[in-house]
Design a protein around this motif. Structure first.
Motif, PDB file in Angstrom:
ATOM      1  N   ASP A   1       1.143  -0.761   0.251  1.00 42.79           N
ATOM      2  CA  ASP A   1      -0.150   0.098   0.060  1.00 42.79           C
ATOM      3  C   ASP A   1       0.683   1.326  -0.260  1.00 42.79           C
ATOM      4  N   SER A   2       1.707   1.594   0.603  1.00 44.37           N
ATOM      5  CA  SER A   2       3.498   2.730   0.735  1.00 44.37           C
ATOM      6  C   SER A   2       3.194   2.962  -0.727  1.00 44.37           C
ATOM      7  N   GLY A   3       3.504   1.851  -1.644  1.00 40.62           N
ATOM      8  CA  GLY A   3       4.482   2.077  -2.759  1.00 40.62           C
ATOM      9  C   GLY A   3       5.910   2.211  -2.643  1.00 40.62           C
ATOM     10  N   GLU A   4       6.586   2.225  -1.421  1.00 43.58           N
ATOM     11  CA  GLU A   4       7.898   2.541  -0.972  1.00 43.58           C
ATOM     12  C   GLU A   4       8.808   1.361  -1.511  1.00 43.58           C
ATOM     13  N   TYR A   5       8.339  -0.144  -1.712  1.00 44.45           N
ATOM     14  CA  TYR A   5       9.125  -1.125  -1.379  1.00 44.45           C
ATOM     15  C   TYR A   5       8.810  -2.142  -2.626  1.00 44.45           C
ATOM     16  N   LEU A   6       9.609  -2.362  -2.664  1.00 46.91           N
ATOM     17  CA  LEU A   6       9.826  -3.544  -3.260  1.00 46.91           C
ATOM     18  C   LEU A   6      10.574  -4.773  -3.455  1.00 46.91           C
ATOM     19  N   TRP A   7       9.881  -5.986  -3.923  1.00 48.44           N
ATOM     20  CA  TRP A   7      10.912  -7.129  -3.965  1.00 48.44           C
ATOM     21  C   TRP A   7      12.087  -7.601  -3.918  1.00 48.44           C
ATOM     22  N   ASN A   8      12.509  -7.618  -3.388  1.00 44.53           N
ATOM     23  CA  ASN A   8      14.220  -8.086  -3.654  1.00 44.53           C
ATOM     24  C   ASN A   8      15.055  -9.445  -4.316  1.00 44.53           C
ATOM     25  N   SER A   9      15.099  -9.267  -5.583  1.00 47.12           N
ATOM     26  CA  SER A   9      15.315  -9.702  -6.459  1.00 47.12           C
ATOM     27  C   SER A   9      16.311 -11.106  -6.396  1.00 47.12           C
ATOM     28  N   GLY A  10      17.363 -10.256  -5.798  1.00 43.41           N
ATOM     29  CA  GLY A  10      18.696 -10.541  -5.744  1.00 43.41           C
ATOM     30  C   GLY A  10      19.158 -11.053  -7.521  1.00 43.41           C
ATOM     31  N   MET A  11      19.485  -9.930  -7.777  1.00 38.66           N
ATOM     32  CA  MET A  11      19.864  -9.215  -8.959  1.00 38.66           C
ATOM     33  C   MET A  11      21.149  -8.537  -8.914  1.00 38.66           C
ATOM     34  N   PHE A  12      22.484  -7.699  -9.425  1.00 38.66           N
ATOM     35  CA  PHE A  12      22.507  -6.520  -8.620  1.00 38.66           C
ATOM     36  C   PHE A  12      23.955  -6.291 -10.102  1.00 38.66           C
ATOM     37  N   LEU A  13      23.938  -5.243 -10.309  1.00 37.44           N
ATOM     38  CA  LEU A  13      25.083  -4.688 -11.221  1.00 37.44           C
ATOM     39  C   LEU A  13      25.631  -4.014 -10.183  1.00 37.44           C
ATOM     40  N   LEU A  14      26.939  -3.866 -10.084  1.00 38.47           N
ATOM     41  CA  LEU A  14      28.546  -3.600  -9.978  1.00 38.47           C
ATOM     42  C   LEU A  14      29.699  -3.781  -9.459  1.00 38.47           C
ATOM     43  N   ARG A  15      30.704  -2.895 -10.036  1.00 36.18           N
ATOM     44  CA  ARG A  15      32.148  -2.461 -10.134  1.00 36.18           C
ATOM     45  C   ARG A  15      32.824  -3.623  -9.862  1.00 36.18           C
ATOM     46  N   ALA A  16      33.645  -4.389 -10.428  1.00 41.33           N
ATOM     47  CA  ALA A  16      34.114  -5.874  -9.043  1.00 41.33           C
ATOM     48  C   ALA A  16      35.454  -4.731  -8.296  1.00 41.33           C
ATOM     49  N   ASP A  17      35.961  -3.890  -8.912  1.00 47.89           N
ATOM     50  CA  ASP A  17      36.406  -3.146  -8.067  1.00 47.89           C
ATOM     51  C   ASP A  17      35.738  -2.580  -6.526  1.00 47.89           C
ATOM     52  N   SER A  18      34.487  -1.721  -6.806  1.00 46.31           N
ATOM     53  CA  SER A  18      33.564  -1.377  -5.693  1.00 46.31           C
ATOM     54  C   SER A  18      33.504  -2.351  -4.751  1.00 46.31           C
ATOM     55  N   TYR A  19      33.022  -3.227  -5.320  1.00 42.94           N
ATOM     56  CA  TYR A  19      32.437  -4.217  -4.790  1.00 42.94           C
ATOM     57  C   TYR A  19      33.255  -4.935  -3.962  1.00 42.94           C
ATOM     58  N   LEU A  20      34.666  -5.463  -4.506  1.00 46.90           N
ATOM     59  CA  LEU A  20      35.463  -5.956  -3.256  1.00 46.90           C
ATOM     60  C   LEU A  20      36.095  -4.973  -2.527  1.00 46.90           C
ATOM     61  N   SER A  21      36.136  -3.254  -2.854  1.00 46.51           N
ATOM     62  CA  SER A  21      36.330  -2.433  -1.744  1.00 46.51           C
ATOM     63  C   SER A  21      34.834  -2.484  -0.611  1.00 46.51           C
ATOM     64  N   GLN A  22      33.865  -2.775  -0.754  1.00 46.45           N
ATOM     65  CA  GLN A  22      33.396  -2.525   0.179  1.00 46.45           C
ATOM     66  C   GLN A  22      33.101  -4.160   1.308  1.00 46.45           C
ATOM     67  N   LEU A  23      33.574  -4.721   0.497  1.00 43.61           N
ATOM     68  CA  LEU A  23      34.351  -5.974   1.368  1.00 43.61           C
ATOM     69  C   LEU A  23      34.604  -5.950   2.001  1.00 43.61           C
ATOM     70  N   GLU A  24      36.061  -5.330   1.751  1.00 42.44           N
ATOM     71  CA  GLU A  24      36.938  -5.478   2.811  1.00 42.44           C
ATOM     72  C   GLU A  24      36.644  -4.830   3.520  1.00 42.44           C
ATOM     73  N   GLN A  25      35.614  -3.321   3.488  1.00 41.52           N
ATOM     74  CA  GLN A  25      35.435  -2.466   4.673  1.00 41.52           C
ATOM     75  C   GLN A  25      34.559  -3.000   5.655  1.00 41.52           C
ATOM     76  N   HIS A  26      33.849  -3.994   5.468  1.00 45.80           N
ATOM     77  CA  HIS A  26      32.619  -4.830   5.603  1.00 45.80           C
ATOM     78  C   HIS A  26      32.330  -6.293   6.268  1.00 45.80           C
ATOM     79  N   ALA A  27      33.138  -6.658   5.380  1.00 41.90           N
ATOM     80  CA  ALA A  27      33.106  -8.241   6.427  1.00 41.90           C
ATOM     81  C   ALA A  27      35.352  -8.700   5.457  1.00 41.90           C
TER      82      ALA A  27
END
Length: 480
Positions: free
Chosen positions: A185-211
């Protein structure tokens, strides 16, 4: 370089008995002519993308490679996960491999077992997300919800970036039905599809920071990786030390660089039999039928037959699925519970949890037709140009009868050819090999006789697929 990265590690237990551990749903043609994995790859054709990278497990590697060959795709790589560690490490393995090929590589991360009915909408969403991903944003795709679904996680969108493109506010868990209705009803939420688009280096940088422990284990695993035929094998010991987590939990819930594209494309994760009923073509009574099915006075049900006639009368809201060795009957509204049946089968060590009667091998397939006391009859298919290992058995002899094609037979020091309607005998304890030198599939009937007929009674001496001996010692007698 835009590279589709397919995650093909699931087992699809809710789609038993068609999906099984050693032949899961992504490798099956559940919603059309092609397997789910093949259909996922085909929908990337219009994206001007590089050849795909597939992450799968050891048991599925030859089936994945064969399915790629069938649709004329030569992958960038096939990375074999030594163990299941969820999606975040799987994507990390792919990112590390691609970063070495192109420092600016962009990964389109796709589960290999999802259905998208409107491919043009999917392509448009990828095009809308690509400039942001190239600039370093970690983009995901949120499906515009059509119902208060409790089986999916949700994404709350944030500030508008452009048409259908938003900042990522937060991920939320699978809700109860009242909460899900509020999201809708809110119109603010979407189903989580599990699909992503991201640079390899950006993902690895974020992974190094958070995991960081996860990234360290994946780096070590890829540094020790070996190449085998078309496969990349990360170091198993290093990967075993990797924490298990999803990309949502490990990265996307923590990053301040996330974005989400609203996607309306006829998406389904085909997570249960009810999903195939929802997307299937229904008759006037609301039934979806596949295979040899005869119905009378049935409604709102799903029927699937793989090997024989399925007949039903006077039933409603059912799922009935038949294979050559099992039949599932379930209430259509409770099919999520099929996984409990699979757990029970595993607890009883039933082979139906893992294998079909037809078992696929890198050289082709075999299917058990009849089994009795001290004998078994199989149908064997050997693909053109393929050959089985040079092997022997401690407890069984075999008779081979060629039905179709030409067989090259090795038995001890003899190598000879068999044509259609010809046969040979392989005595117990003799080294032997079967090969197909022709251009058409070789089909033969194998009659086994002996005191023990298990698949572990194989000693391999030579194998072109890099498989070791199934058993270096004679197995115990069946009745011992």
């Amino acid at each position: 370089m835009l590279v589709p990265v397919l995650l093909s590690g699931g087992v699809g237990s809710r789609l038993w008995p068609v999906s099984r551990e050693l032949h899961p749903k992504q490798l099956l043609p559940l919603a059309g002519e092609f397997s789910m994995l093949q259909a996922t790859l085909q929908r990337t054709d219009g994206l001007s993308a590089a050849p795909p990278l597939v992450v799968c497990n050891e048991e599925h590697r030859f089936m994945v490679a064969e399915q790629l060959r069938q649709i004329d795709i030569e992958p960038t790589a096939l990375i074999l996960e030594p163990a299941g560690r969820n999606t975040a490490p799987a994507v990390a393995l792919a990112a590390l491999h691609l970063q070495a090929l192109d420092p600016e590589a962009v990964m389109l991360v796709l589960p290999a077992d999802h259905l998208i009915q409107r491919v043009e909408a999917f392509s448009a969403a990828v095009a809308a997300a690509l400039p942001l991903a190239e600039s370093g944003r970690l983009m995901t795709f949120g499906v515009v919800p059509s119902s208060p679904e409790t089986g999916y996680g949700y994404i709350r969108r944030g500030a508008v970036i452009s048409t259908d493109v938003y900042d990522l506010d937060r991920f939320v868990e699978k809700p109860d039905v009242v909460t899900a209705q509020g999201y809708l009803d809110s119109g603010e939420y979407l189903w989580n599809s599990g699909m992503f688009l991201l640079r390899a280096d950006s993902y690895l940088s974020q992974l190094e920071q958070h995991a960081p422990a996860m990234l360290a284990a994946c780096r070590e695993a890829m540094a020790g990786a070996a190449s085998d035929l078309d496969f990349v094998r990360p170091d198993a010991a290093a990967f075993a030390r990797c924490p298990s987590d999803s990309i949502d939990y490990a990265v996307m819930e923590h990053t301040d660089a996330g974005g989400v594209v609203a996607l309306d494309c006829g998406w389904s994760d085909i997570g249960a039999w009810s999903a195939l009923w929802e997307v299937g073509e229904r008759d006037d009574q609301g039934n979806v039928a596949s295979g040899d099915v005869l119905l009378d006075n049935c409604s709102d049900s799903y029927f699937r037959s793989d090997s024989r006639l399925v007949a039903a009368t006077g039933v409603q809201n059912l799922v009935v699925v038949e294979t050559s060795d099992a039949v599932l009957v379930a209430d259509r509204n409770q099919v999520q519970d099929v996984k409990r049946l699979v757990s029970a089968l595993k607890a009883q060590q039933r082979p139906e949890a893992e294998l079909h009667a037809k078992v696929y091998r890198p050289w082709g397939s075999y299917e058990s037709l009849v089994e009795g006391e001290r004998f078994q009859v199989k149908r064997i298919i050997v693909n053109p140009g393929q050959k089985l290992s040079l092997q022997m058995h401690h407890h069984r002899a075999e008779h081979w009868i060629v039905v179709h094609g030409t067989a090259e037979v090795t038995c001890e020091d003899r190598v000879f050819m068999l044509a259609e309607d010809e046969s040979t005998y392989i005595p117990l304890g003799h080294k032997h090999r079967l090969a197909n030198p022709g251009r058409i599939p070789l089909e033969l009937i194998e009659v086994q006789s002996g005191t023990y007929l298990g698949e572990d009674d194989i000693v391999r001496f030579e194998d072109v697929y890099g498989r070791g001996a199934e058993s270096s010692e004679p197995p115990k007698e069946k009745d011992a």
